[in-house]
Design an enzyme around this catalytic site. Structure first.
Site, short mmCIF file in Angstrom:
data_model
loop_
_atom_site.label_atom_id
_atom_site.label_comp_id
_atom_site.label_asym_id
_atom_site.label_seq_id
_atom_site.Cartn_x
_atom_site.Cartn_y
_atom_site.Cartn_z
CE LYS A 75 34.07 41.84 52.89
NZ LYS A 75 34.58 43.14 52.38
CE1 TYR A 94 37.82 42.51 45.69
CE2 TYR A 94 35.90 41.13 46.09
CZ TYR A 94 36.62 41.97 45.25
OH TYR A 94 36.15 42.27 44.00
#
Length: 371
Positions: A75, A94
């Site tokens: 993340k 991401y």
């Protein structure tokens, strides 16, 4: 190259960026891998497994970030990690910067080279590093939607597949890409009545062929969306524009027409959401809220709910790119691989992805001019 794997710090994020097997592959190529202790625990991987694969396990995130030339995450970094950024370091994760201008600015100000999994794009326009998580999220959207349709969670008390003599639930899916297709598979498997709204005629033909007429397709336009939303027991937002903020296709007025106790699952929430009443992301701990009598599920890291499956699937697709970057270095790797180059969102203090730059209202600089 020294590759660092810190423990994920977002709330209830139990995935890890690399399995011990992936770490072993890097070690075989002569690279050093530094893993923060406990990084793999949420996905069922022990420190001992990483050590056996040749990785070095260290105690603190600060040491991983300080020593590594490339940080590989799942993340996007949160503000408490911004202080670890340093010039010239590669961050591969991401990012979803279209919905995170503060992070984009922090990365640019620090001189980090930030490569986003979700904007790496092959010549056929597929998104290879987003695909496995989209598959997971699409399947989970129906699983979670079915749960929150139960009256105990505030839902309508509707079983997706119905029973003999009782009609099934209406599942409306906006977007017929990877998320939408996997949501349709699950919903059809549970016996629901499924409609997919999609703007591409070619994609609608594909869905019709693949599902052999078991679902209905409608052209995605405001009229059809409004009509379908009104009938939905479960509404799934499955729209993605690579690098850009998700388009708001379902208005608040449309949501007001929905049945009381219907459920919305907006898979695009980490790109800003495609449904107007999804005005904030939720967590696995507090996944839903009610607005206009409709249950809204807006968890931004849905695959984090099934971390072992997600970690295995993610490493399967990221490891080749990690190895390219580690073995060739950033410049030669992106020069040789156009798909990887499209993943570069920030480099040398500039925003290098046009959709990201437009979304956060910062100047765009072509990557080629910085290499």
């Amino acid at each position: 190259m020294i590759v660092g794997i810190p423990k994920e710090v977002k709330k209830q994020e139990n995935r890890v960026a690399m399995t011990p097997a992936g770490a072993g592959m890097l070690r075989q190529q002569g690279h050093e891998v530094i893993v923060q202790t406990g990084a793999g625990a949420g996905s069922g991987f022990t420190d001992e497994e990483y050590t056996a694969a040749g990785a070095v396990v260290v105690g603190q995130a600060e040491e991983v970030w300080r020593r590594a030339e490339m940080i590989v995450k799942v993340k996007e970094p949160i503000p408490e990690e911004f202080g670890f950024f340093r010039s010239g370091q590669i961050l591969f994760t991401y990012l979803h910067l279209a919905a995170a201008p503060q992070l984009a600015k922090a990365l640019a100000d620090a001189g980090v080279t930030a490569i986003a999994y979700e904007t790496i794009q092959l010549p056929n326009r597929t998104l290879p590093l987003l695909t496995p998580m989209s598959e997971v999220a699409g399947r989970m959207s129906v699983q979670e939607g079915a749960k929150y349709l139960e009256s105990f969670f505030g839902g309508r008390g509707v079983l997706l597949g119905g029973v003999p003599g009782v009609p099934p639930a209406e599942v409306i899916i906006i977007g017929g890409g990877i998320v939408g297709t996997n949501a349709a598979k699950m919903a059809l498997g549970l016996g629901a009545d499924v409609v997919v709204l999609e703007k591409s005629a070619e994609r609608m033909r594909y869905l019709d062929d693949v599902f052999q007429g078991r679902l209905r397709t409608l052209t995605s336009n405001p009229h059809n969306i409004a009509s379908a939303v009104r009938k939905a027991d479960l509404l799934i937002g499955a729209v993605l524009v690579p690098g850009a903020r998700a388009p708001r296709l379902v208005t608040e007025e449309m949501v007001k027409t929905m049945k009381k106790g219907a459920v919305i699952v907006d898979v695009a929430v980490d790109q800003g959401g495609s449904i107007e009443t999804v005005d904030h992301a939720t967590t696995h701990e507090n996944p839903v809220y009610e607005k206009h009598g409709v249950i809204h599920y807006a968890v931004a890291n849905m695959p984090g709910g099934v971390p072992r499956t997600s970690t295995l699937a993610l490493t399967n697709v990221t490891i080749d790119y990690v190895m390219q970057l580690a073995s060739k270095g950033f410049g030669p790797a992106v020069a040789k691989d156009a798909a990887l180059a499209l993943g570069v969102n920030v480099h040398k203090g500039a925003i290098t992805h046009p959709q990201v730059a437009e979304a956060i209202d910062l100047p765009f600089t072509a990557l080629e001019s910085l290499l």
